[in-house]
Design an enzyme around this catalytic site. Structure first.
Site, mmCIF file in Angstrom:
data_model
loop_
_atom_site.group_PDB
_atom_site.id
_atom_site.type_symbol
_atom_site.label_atom_id
_atom_site.label_comp_id
_atom_site.label_asym_id
_atom_site.label_seq_id
_atom_site.Cartn_x
_atom_site.Cartn_y
_atom_site.Cartn_z
ATOM 1 N N HIS A 1 0.837 -1.211 0.000
ATOM 2 C CA HIS A 1 0.000 0.000 0.000
ATOM 3 C C HIS A 1 0.867 1.255 0.000
ATOM 4 O O HIS A 1 0.545 2.246 0.665
ATOM 5 C CB HIS A 1 -0.946 -0.005 1.211
ATOM 6 C CG HIS A 1 -2.100 -0.968 1.067
ATOM 7 N ND1 HIS A 1 -3.173 -0.725 0.238
ATOM 8 C CD2 HIS A 1 -2.330 -2.181 1.630
ATOM 9 C CE1 HIS A 1 -4.024 -1.758 0.310
ATOM 10 N NE2 HIS A 1 -3.532 -2.657 1.143
ATOM 11 N N ASP B 1 -0.845 -4.668 5.964
ATOM 12 C CA ASP B 1 -1.858 -5.516 5.327
ATOM 13 C C ASP B 1 -1.577 -5.715 3.838
ATOM 14 O O ASP B 1 -0.938 -4.896 3.186
ATOM 15 C CB ASP B 1 -3.255 -4.890 5.507
ATOM 16 C CG ASP B 1 -3.323 -3.470 4.963
ATOM 17 O OD1 ASP B 1 -2.338 -2.726 5.120
ATOM 18 O OD2 ASP B 1 -4.354 -3.110 4.369
ATOM 19 N N GLU B 2 -2.082 -6.818 3.349
ATOM 20 C CA GLU B 2 -2.242 -7.075 1.912
ATOM 21 C C GLU B 2 -0.978 -6.863 1.070
ATOM 22 O O GLU B 2 -1.004 -6.148 0.076
ATOM 23 C CB GLU B 2 -3.383 -6.198 1.363
ATOM 24 C CG GLU B 2 -4.705 -6.490 2.029
ATOM 25 C CD GLU B 2 -5.841 -5.624 1.496
ATOM 26 O OE1 GLU B 2 -6.936 -6.183 1.312
ATOM 27 O OE2 GLU B 2 -5.661 -4.421 1.276
ATOM 28 N N VAL B 3 0.107 -7.501 1.457
ATOM 29 C CA VAL B 3 1.322 -7.468 0.630
ATOM 30 C C VAL B 3 1.265 -8.686 -0.288
ATOM 31 O O VAL B 3 1.200 -9.812 0.200
ATOM 32 C CB VAL B 3 2.591 -7.547 1.508
ATOM 33 C CG1 VAL B 3 3.839 -7.445 0.637
ATOM 34 C CG2 VAL B 3 2.574 -6.449 2.564
#
Ligand code: ACM
Length: 658
Positions: A226, A289-291
């Site tokens: 992100h 988050d969300e790598v």
């Protein structure tokens, strides 16, 4: 709202007339004095007694005497005592608290109790002993996907204080924008924000504003994923060469910081040092988050680095990165907080995990010795109704099976307002009043679960939030006027009151064109409220009818609603030619008219005015099935109620209730 831990009504009431006065006694606390001034300002606004001087006086003559035992910490700490007791009698009121935090909560309670009686404005006599169930009661606002100006945040902080929330989590960077002025690395905001960022002065002023209201400000700089917006000005931080541009789409993207390069940590050390000076709160959120690991997999140097350290996969590499970042955060005197993906053994046990993927990860964190904050179930952007958020308890699910010591690591919860589809104009309506239901879950005793009472109290709170400047209601009419292209929005409003935006993550799936940050948020889906009050009221009328409890008036009311819904389409059709934003709305309007006509027929059959034609029921059910599908990314919320009418209207006469 939130409902106090203990309260008891007593006879009589305290009149709030022009002689009303307040005294603040006990320990000196300048911030409480200012809270007292704000309280008087709110009272003036609510009573309209503007020219009158409600002044702070001494403890002997005041109508409301506030007493605190000691000043609160200069930088508000997690877990400071927020309790208070409030006693109101016809002759006066006393508000006692250990410190200003509790006293301010008590002042908010007092303001909520103000009502209009035949004798004047009054607060009912009662006794309240109140304290929060959880010490962490937060709201996260994403200011990256869409920039949210300071004044919008200010009014939301006022509303947060009104429902006794105490953490504002500021999601300041993401792929779509880096929103903070860095003086060490000005390219971050200069290249990563389209000029839409907060100056350090503005940030200090917002932190002070929040602090005055008993709200801690926790900054989040999401990393290592992100992070596209960082790389526009600093491509050397990324795991692929770039160049980078600000991301305009929504979703999970490949760019991620390079965990294999020392310069990444050197940069973060300087940056986090600068931000730790700007943000005084103990906690510093590093996202996590969300790598997706794609840039890491494609970079030979990173792969070699992993092999040399025996790191097997991207989760392992992220764990290495987070361990390094934790040490940096700690070096600058802050405690790390991150999304549940950062969970691993080996951190100091002060680290806090924010669970967004489910309640199990909250329990897992507690088992590993970390403290946790629940956000799963509290995502306001998913457009769920208040009752659904209200039913989510941080202590349920996995947490229920924890030992007492583990349970004590659960600090509370935080609602999340992700801003892919939120603008300064509509964000308040996405947060409020549903936020108040979550605030109550986090403050009030566990057994406060009566949904009907919740909705009643939310309705009472609504105008109070509006007085504080929250635009949840007031932004609605201008948005509808824009769509209708006319000052006469009555037929559009009839429809708009009955629709809700599509739920969960289906807004992307149902989008007519690929959504980006460059698309206007001016459609009916952007104006429509997340939870239709009209649909709820209508469902209650239909409940009564089905249960045989509807009298003639109630039946007339059902017919009146259905008639309005049937007729709005013809009215809207007449204006459609002038207003392009109505184009996608018309099919929805026609569907509503169609099922409302069916509902009216059902009422006729039900009341025995006409016999039920053979094919009628299956025709109606087909219409309803069609009407249930999203149109213009909106859901027609009265489909279930009208289906019940159709079922009822087509029953054989003998089995019908009257
Ligand atoms: C998140 O929703 N990705 C924290």
């Amino acid at each position: 709202m939130p409902l106090p831990a203990h309260w008891q009504a007593e006879p009589g009431q305290l009149l709030i007339d022009p002689s009303f006065s307040i005294a603040i006694t006990g320990a000196e606390d300048a911030r409480l004095q200012r809270a007292g001034e704000r309280f008087l300002g709110d009272l003036r606004r609510r009573t309209g007694m503007l020219p009158l001087d409600f002044s702070q006086t001494d403890g002997k003559s005041a109508k409301l005497v506030v007493r605190i035992e000691h000043p609160s910490q200069s930088v508000q700490q997690l877990g400071e005592d927020e309790s208070y007791s409030l006693a109101v009698s016809p002759s006066g009121a006393t508000l006692n608290a250990p410190n200003r935090l509790g006293a301010m909560h008590g002042l908010e309670t007092f303001l909520q109790l103000l009502n209009t009686t035949s004798q004047g404005f009054a607060v009912p006599a009662l006794h309240i002993e109140d304290k929060p169930r959880f010490p962490w009661r937060g709201l996260m606002i994403d200011v990256s996907r869409h920039f949210i100006p300071i004044e919008v945040l200010r009014r939301n902080l006022d509303a947060m204080a009104a429902v006794k929330l105490n953490v504002f989590h500021w999601h300041l960077s993401d792929d779509q924008g880096f929103r903070v002025e860095s003086r060490k690395f000005p390219q971050l905001q200069e290249k990563g924000s389209d000029g839409l960022y907060y100056s350090q002065e503005e940030i200090r002023s917002l932190i002070a504003y929040a602090g005055e209201r008993g709200i801690r400000v926790v900054p989040e700089f999401d990393m290592p994923g992100h992070t596209t917006a960082w790389f526009v000005g600093h491509p050397e931080l990324a795991s692929a060469p770039g160049p980078y541009t600000i991301e305009r789409k929504w979703g999970i993207f490949d760019p991620a910081m390079n965990p294999a390069e020392e310069r990444t940590y050197k940069f973060l050390n300087t940056f986090i040092g600068e931000m730790a000076k700007l943000f005084p709160d103990e906690f510093f959120h590093v996202g996590g988050d969300e790598v997706n690991g794609k840039q890491w997999a494609a970079n030979a140097k990173i792969q070699a680095f992993m092999r040399s350290r025996g790191i097997r996969d991207s989760a392992g590499l992220q764990a290495y990165f987070t361990m390094r970042v934790q040490k940096i955060v700690s070096r600058h005197g802050r405690t790390m907080l991150g999304w549940d993906e950062i969970l691993q053994t080996g951190f100091p046990d002060s680290v806090v995990i924010q669970s967004w993927r489910g309640q199990e990860s909250l329990a897992q964190a507690a088992k590993l010795g970390y403290r946790g904050v629940l956000s799963a179930g509290y995502y306001l952007d998913l457009m769920h109704p208040a009752w659904q958020h209200y039913a989510v308890d941080p202590m349920a699910g996995g947490a229920a099976k924890l030992s007492l010591a583990e349970q004590q690591r659960i600090l509370g919860g935080e609602a999340c307002m992700w801003s892919e589809y939120a603008s300064p104009e509509n964000i308040d309506s996405r947060i409020w009043p549903r936020m108040a239901a979550i605030a109550e879950r986090l403050w009030s005793p566990e057994d406060t679960t009566d949904t009907a009472a919740l909705y009643q109290r939310m309705a009472t709170l609504d105008p109070r939030l509006e007085e504080l400047g929250v635009t949840a209601n007031s932004s609605y009419a201008p948005m509808l006027r824009r769509i209708a292209g006319s000052d006469d929005t009555s037929s559009l409003r009839t429809l708009a009151d009955l629709v809700e935006p599509v739920k969960d993550y289906t807004r992307e799936e149902t989008a007519p064109v690929e959504p980006t940050s460059l698309l206007p948020l001016n459609r009916l889906v952007d104006a429509a409220r997340p939870e239709s009050k009209s649909a709820r009221t209508f469902a209650q009328l239909v409940d009564a009818l089905v249960a045989g409890r509807a009298d003639a008036d109630a039946k007339d009311e059902i017919r009146r609603w259905l008639t309005r819904w049937r007729d709005q389409a013809a009215e809207l059709r007449a204006t459609e030619a002038h207003a392009f934003l109505l184009d996608e709305v018309m099919p929805l309007s026609e569907r509503l008219a169609g099922i409302a006509s069916g509902g009216l027929e059902a009422m006729d059959y039900l009341e025995g005015r006409q016999p039920v034609p053979a094919a009628w029921k299956s025709e109606q059910l087909a219409l309803l099935e069609q009407a249930e599908k999203p149109q213009a990314q909106l859901l027609l919320t009265v489909v279930p109620s009208i289906r019940r009418l159709v079922e009822l209207g087509s029953q054989p006469r003998s089995s019908q209730s009257k």
